[in-house]
Scaffold this motif. Structure first.
Motif, PDB file in Angstrom:
ATOM      1  N   GLU A   5       0.834  -1.189   0.000  1.00 30.83           N
ATOM      2  CA  GLU A   5       0.000   0.000   0.000  1.00 30.83           C
ATOM      3  C   GLU A   5       0.877   1.250   0.000  1.00 30.83           C
ATOM      4  OE1 GLU A   5      -3.037   0.141   2.941  1.00 30.83           O
ATOM      5  OE2 GLU A   5      -3.606  -1.973   2.735  1.00 30.83           O
ATOM      6  N   PHE A   6       0.472   2.219  -0.823  1.00 33.49           N
ATOM      7  CA  PHE A   6       1.112   3.527  -0.887  1.00 33.49           C
ATOM      8  C   PHE A   6      -0.001   4.574  -0.831  1.00 33.49           C
ATOM      9  CE2 PHE A   6       3.907   0.628  -3.096  1.00 33.49           C
ATOM     10  CZ  PHE A   6       5.163   0.938  -2.589  1.00 33.49           C
ATOM     11  N   HIS A   7       0.145   5.541   0.052  1.00 35.35           N
ATOM     12  CA  HIS A   7      -0.875   6.580   0.209  1.00 35.35           C
ATOM     13  C   HIS A   7      -0.261   7.933  -0.099  1.00 35.35           C
ATOM     14  CE1 HIS A   7      -4.513   8.502   1.616  1.00 35.35           C
ATOM     15  NE2 HIS A   7      -3.808   9.268   2.438  1.00 35.35           N
ATOM     16  N   GLN A   8      -0.740   8.542  -1.177  1.00 32.03           N
ATOM     17  CA  GLN A   8      -0.290   9.863  -1.606  1.00 32.03           C
ATOM     18  C   GLN A   8       1.232   9.922  -1.732  1.00 32.03           C
ATOM     19  OE1 GLN A   8      -2.406  12.148  -2.632  1.00 32.03           O
ATOM     20  NE2 GLN A   8      -4.181  10.917  -2.035  1.00 32.03           N
ATOM     21  N   VAL A   9       1.758   9.036  -2.582  1.00 28.14           N
ATOM     22  CA  VAL A   9       3.201   8.924  -2.807  1.00 28.14           C
ATOM     23  C   VAL A   9       3.506   9.497  -4.187  1.00 28.14           C
ATOM     24  CG1 VAL A   9       5.132   7.305  -2.985  1.00 28.14           C
ATOM     25  CG2 VAL A   9       3.310   6.892  -1.345  1.00 28.14           C
ATOM     26  N   PRO A  10       4.624  10.231  -4.352  1.00 25.50           N
ATOM     27  CA  PRO A  10       4.970  10.733  -5.699  1.00 25.50           C
ATOM     28  C   PRO A  10       5.140   9.608  -6.707  1.00 25.50           C
ATOM     29  CG  PRO A  10       6.265  11.836  -4.006  1.00 25.50           C
ATOM     30  CD  PRO A  10       5.533  10.718  -3.315  1.00 25.50           C
ATOM     31  N   GLN A 111       1.798  10.090 -17.076  1.00 29.58           N
ATOM     32  CA  GLN A 111       2.633  11.145 -16.516  1.00 29.58           C
ATOM     33  C   GLN A 111       2.378  12.493 -17.176  1.00 29.58           C
ATOM     34  OE1 GLN A 111       6.705   9.627 -16.561  1.00 29.58           O
ATOM     35  NE2 GLN A 111       6.704   9.591 -14.339  1.00 29.58           N
ATOM     36  N   ARG A 112       2.054  12.524 -18.456  1.00 27.36           N
ATOM     37  CA  ARG A 112       1.770  13.793 -19.117  1.00 27.36           C
ATOM     38  C   ARG A 112       0.459  14.399 -18.641  1.00 27.36           C
ATOM     39  NH1 ARG A 112       3.347  12.650 -25.508  1.00 27.36           N
ATOM     40  NH2 ARG A 112       5.551  12.114 -25.127  1.00 27.36           N
ATOM     41  N   ASP A 113      -0.459  13.569 -18.168  1.00 22.08           N
ATOM     42  CA  ASP A 113      -1.754  14.049 -17.704  1.00 22.08           C
ATOM     43  C   ASP A 113      -1.795  14.257 -16.198  1.00 22.08           C
ATOM     44  OD1 ASP A 113      -2.721  13.853 -20.314  1.00 22.08           O
ATOM     45  OD2 ASP A 113      -3.208  11.730 -20.046  1.00 22.08           O
ATOM     46  N   LEU A 114      -0.687  14.031 -15.501  1.00 22.52           N
ATOM     47  CA  LEU A 114      -0.618  14.234 -14.059  1.00 22.52           C
ATOM     48  C   LEU A 114       0.045  15.573 -13.753  1.00 22.52           C
ATOM     49  CD1 LEU A 114       0.504  10.682 -12.849  1.00 22.52           C
ATOM     50  CD2 LEU A 114      -1.792  11.651 -12.794  1.00 22.52           C
ATOM     51  N   PRO A 115      -0.290  16.206 -12.632  1.00 21.99           N
ATOM     52  CA  PRO A 115       0.399  17.453 -12.258  1.00 21.99           C
ATOM     53  C   PRO A 115       1.877  17.221 -11.988  1.00 21.99           C
ATOM     54  CG  PRO A 115      -1.643  17.144 -11.009  1.00 21.99           C
ATOM     55  CD  PRO A 115      -1.377  15.853 -11.721  1.00 21.99           C
ATOM     56  N   ALA A 116       2.624  18.321 -11.938  1.00 19.32           N
ATOM     57  CA  ALA A 116       4.069  18.202 -11.706  1.00 19.32           C
ATOM     58  C   ALA A 116       4.364  17.571 -10.357  1.00 19.32           C
ATOM     59  CB  ALA A 116       4.724  19.579 -11.817  1.00 19.32           C
ATOM     60  N   ASP A 117       3.561  17.887  -9.351  1.00 19.62           N
ATOM     61  CA  ASP A 117       3.732  17.307  -8.017  1.00 19.62           C
ATOM     62  C   ASP A 117       2.640  16.282  -7.735  1.00 19.62           C
ATOM     63  OD1 ASP A 117       1.748  19.156  -8.075  1.00 19.62           O
ATOM     64  OD2 ASP A 117       2.178  20.011  -6.104  1.00 19.62           O
ATOM     65  N   LEU A 155      -5.428  -4.909  -7.298  1.00 21.33           N
ATOM     66  CA  LEU A 155      -5.018  -3.563  -7.708  1.00 21.33           C
ATOM     67  C   LEU A 155      -6.121  -2.564  -7.413  1.00 21.33           C
ATOM     68  CD1 LEU A 155      -3.056  -1.597  -9.069  1.00 21.33           C
ATOM     69  CD2 LEU A 155      -4.083  -2.192 -11.263  1.00 21.33           C
ATOM     70  N   GLU A 156      -5.709  -1.435  -6.809  1.00 22.96           N
ATOM     71  CA  GLU A 156      -6.573  -0.273  -6.631  1.00 22.96           C
ATOM     72  C   GLU A 156      -5.695   0.965  -6.765  1.00 22.96           C
ATOM     73  OE1 GLU A 156      -9.717   1.782  -3.487  1.00 22.96           O
ATOM     74  OE2 GLU A 156      -8.767  -0.138  -3.029  1.00 22.96           O
ATOM     75  N   LEU A 157      -5.979   1.764  -7.772  1.00 21.68           N
ATOM     76  CA  LEU A 157      -5.167   2.935  -8.103  1.00 21.68           C
ATOM     77  C   LEU A 157      -6.055   4.169  -8.095  1.00 21.68           C
ATOM     78  CD1 LEU A 157      -2.482   4.216  -9.165  1.00 21.68           C
ATOM     79  CD2 LEU A 157      -3.290   3.688 -11.467  1.00 21.68           C
ATOM     80  N   LYS A 158      -5.620   5.192  -7.359  1.00 19.20           N
ATOM     81  CA  LYS A 158      -6.347   6.453  -7.287  1.00 19.20           C
ATOM     82  C   LYS A 158      -5.365   7.599  -7.514  1.00 19.20           C
ATOM     83  CE  LYS A 158      -9.782   4.804  -3.922  1.00 19.20           C
ATOM     84  NZ  LYS A 158     -10.369   5.034  -2.574  1.00 19.20           N
ATOM     85  N   THR A 159      -5.752   8.526  -8.352  1.00 13.86           N
ATOM     86  CA  THR A 159      -4.912   9.690  -8.615  1.00 13.86           C
ATOM     87  C   THR A 159      -5.794  10.812  -9.148  1.00 13.86           C
ATOM     88  OG1 THR A 159      -2.942  10.479  -9.751  1.00 13.86           O
ATOM     89  CG2 THR A 159      -4.361   8.995 -10.964  1.00 13.86           C
ATOM     90  N   ARG A 160      -5.198  12.000  -9.206  1.00 14.04           N
ATOM     91  CA  ARG A 160      -5.895  13.179  -9.716  1.00 14.04           C
ATOM     92  C   ARG A 160      -5.162  13.676 -10.946  1.00 14.04           C
ATOM     93  NH1 ARG A 160      -7.145  18.836  -6.437  1.00 14.04           N
ATOM     94  NH2 ARG A 160      -8.346  19.852  -8.111  1.00 14.04           N
ATOM     95  N   LEU A 161      -5.912  13.925 -12.016  1.00 14.10           N
ATOM     96  CA  LEU A 161      -5.330  14.357 -13.277  1.00 14.10           C
ATOM     97  C   LEU A 161      -5.223  15.880 -13.324  1.00 14.10           C
ATOM     98  CD1 LEU A 161      -7.272  11.942 -15.647  1.00 14.10           C
ATOM     99  CD2 LEU A 161      -5.095  11.572 -14.490  1.00 14.10           C
ATOM    100  N   VAL A 162      -4.614  16.372 -14.391  1.00 12.51           N
ATOM    101  CA  VAL A 162      -4.353  17.815 -14.519  1.00 12.51           C
ATOM    102  C   VAL A 162      -5.659  18.598 -14.626  1.00 12.51           C
ATOM    103  CG1 VAL A 162      -3.221  19.567 -15.929  1.00 12.51           C
ATOM    104  CG2 VAL A 162      -2.130  17.353 -15.600  1.00 12.51           C
TER     105      VAL A 162
END
Length: 339
Positions: A5-10, A111-117, A155-162
């Motif tokens: 598990e990884f929570h809010q990891v770069p 990666q192109r659709d994700l924010p820089a941070d 697998l469970e993947l969560k992220t926020r796009l640009v």
């Protein structure tokens, strides 16, 4: 293998972890099988030879006898590894690395659709559960039930796009096993196990309702027209609401994380000969990375259709029926008149 598990990891940190798992699996796959057994037995044989040269009788006889039989055992062991029915090492390598490789390929494409941070929340089980879906190991004991099911939500993947949308990806795999009695004259209690693995992929996109005000008016038929699925993938469920899209499909065909480039039935690409032969026999497998990318593009196509509706689909062409046969005219019979 436990669930990582990884929570809010770069994203770079997650990619380093996934690349480490793949390197370790590749190192074990290319390692020669039985090398430690060969090294230990060879050392014992060399020790027996030294004892034969140094010590007087009867030590040389005993040491020579032991060295002879250890040499025979080592030769049989190496022969069984080379010509026996052992599993191809690339099979185990692909089984252990296809899950981390799939996540790594997807993150690199995003990666192109994700924010820089940008950060990622991830739950991943890198290897299948023993005797579970995706595993090559048979069950340790046969239960009394005629059929059972094992579930692995790996697998469970969560992220926020640009653009502010929240992406959620979930993959669940099920193994259905059936037991059938196949008695034989010599084995009256013989049983046959039949496995079937099914992969369920669920992709969700949550957006802001004020940016897409017409999303609530999108019908399921219009949204269904935006979904393009490859062969071997079955549409399962589609949910459309004012601020979210949810798509679920199921895969019954064998799949891999990504097919290597340049490998075909005629060319080997840049792979080693053994690895090229392995992939050449699996060119019909489903490329899961392309499937996930296509599903994500289908969700964005739905957002585009909600803003700019598609023209109505033309009605199906009527199939003309069979032509009617022309009526035959009645011919007059010519003959002599009766007197």
């Amino acid at each position: 293998m436990p669930l990582r598990e990884f929570h809010q990891v770069p994203v770079p940190q997650v990619l380093d972890f996934l690349d480490t798992l793949q390197r370790e699996a590749r190192r074990e796959a290319h390692r020669k099988p039985g090398q430690w057994v060969t090294l230990v037995v060879s050392g014992l044989i060399l020790t027996c030879v030294v004892l034969c040269l140094v010590y007087p009788e009867p030590v040389p006889q005993i040491a020579g006898f032991m060295a002879f039989w250890m040499g025979c055992g080592l030769a049989i062991f190496r022969y069984s590894l080379r010509f026996g029915g052992r599993v191809n090492p690339f099979v185990g390598f692909e089984q252990r690395t296809r899950r981390p490789e799939l996540v790594a390929v997807l993150l690199r494409r995003l990666q192109r659709d994700l924010p820089a941070d940008g950060t990622v929340s991830l739950k991943l089980r890198p290897e299948p559960i023993p005797t579970g879906p995706g595993s090559l190991l048979p069950p340790a004991h046969v239960p009394h039930t005629p059929a059972w099911t094992k579930v692995d939500a790996w697998l469970e993947l969560k992220t926020r796009l640009v653009d502010g949308a929240h992406l959620r990806l979930g993959i669940l795999e099920k193994r259905r096993c059936q037991i059938r009695a196949r008695p034989a004259p010599t084995k009256p209690n013989r049983l046959k196990l039949k496995y079937r693995d099914v992969l369920y992929v669920e992709l969700g996109l949550r957006v802001k309702a004020r940016r897409h005000p017409k999303l609530a008016t999108l019908t399921e038929a219009e949204a269904r027209r935006c979904v393009r699925l490859p062969d071997g993938v079955t549409f399962r469920r589609l949910r459309v609401s004012a601020d979210a899209l949810r798509l679920q499909v199921q895969v019954r065909e064998p799949w891999c994380a990504r097919l290597p480039k340049g490998v075909s039935y005629r060319s080997d690409g840049k792979l080693a000969p053994d690895e090229a032969v392995f992939w050449r026999t699996r060119l019909g497998w489903l490329d899961a990375s392309r499937l996930l990318t296509g599903l994500l593009l289908s969700l964005y196509q739905m957002l585009h259709v909600a803003r700019f509706p598609l023209p109505p689909s033309p009605p199906p062409k009527a199939i003309p029926g069979p032509l009617a046969k022309p009526e035959r005219g009645r011919k007059k019979r010519r003959g002599r008149k009766a007197v």
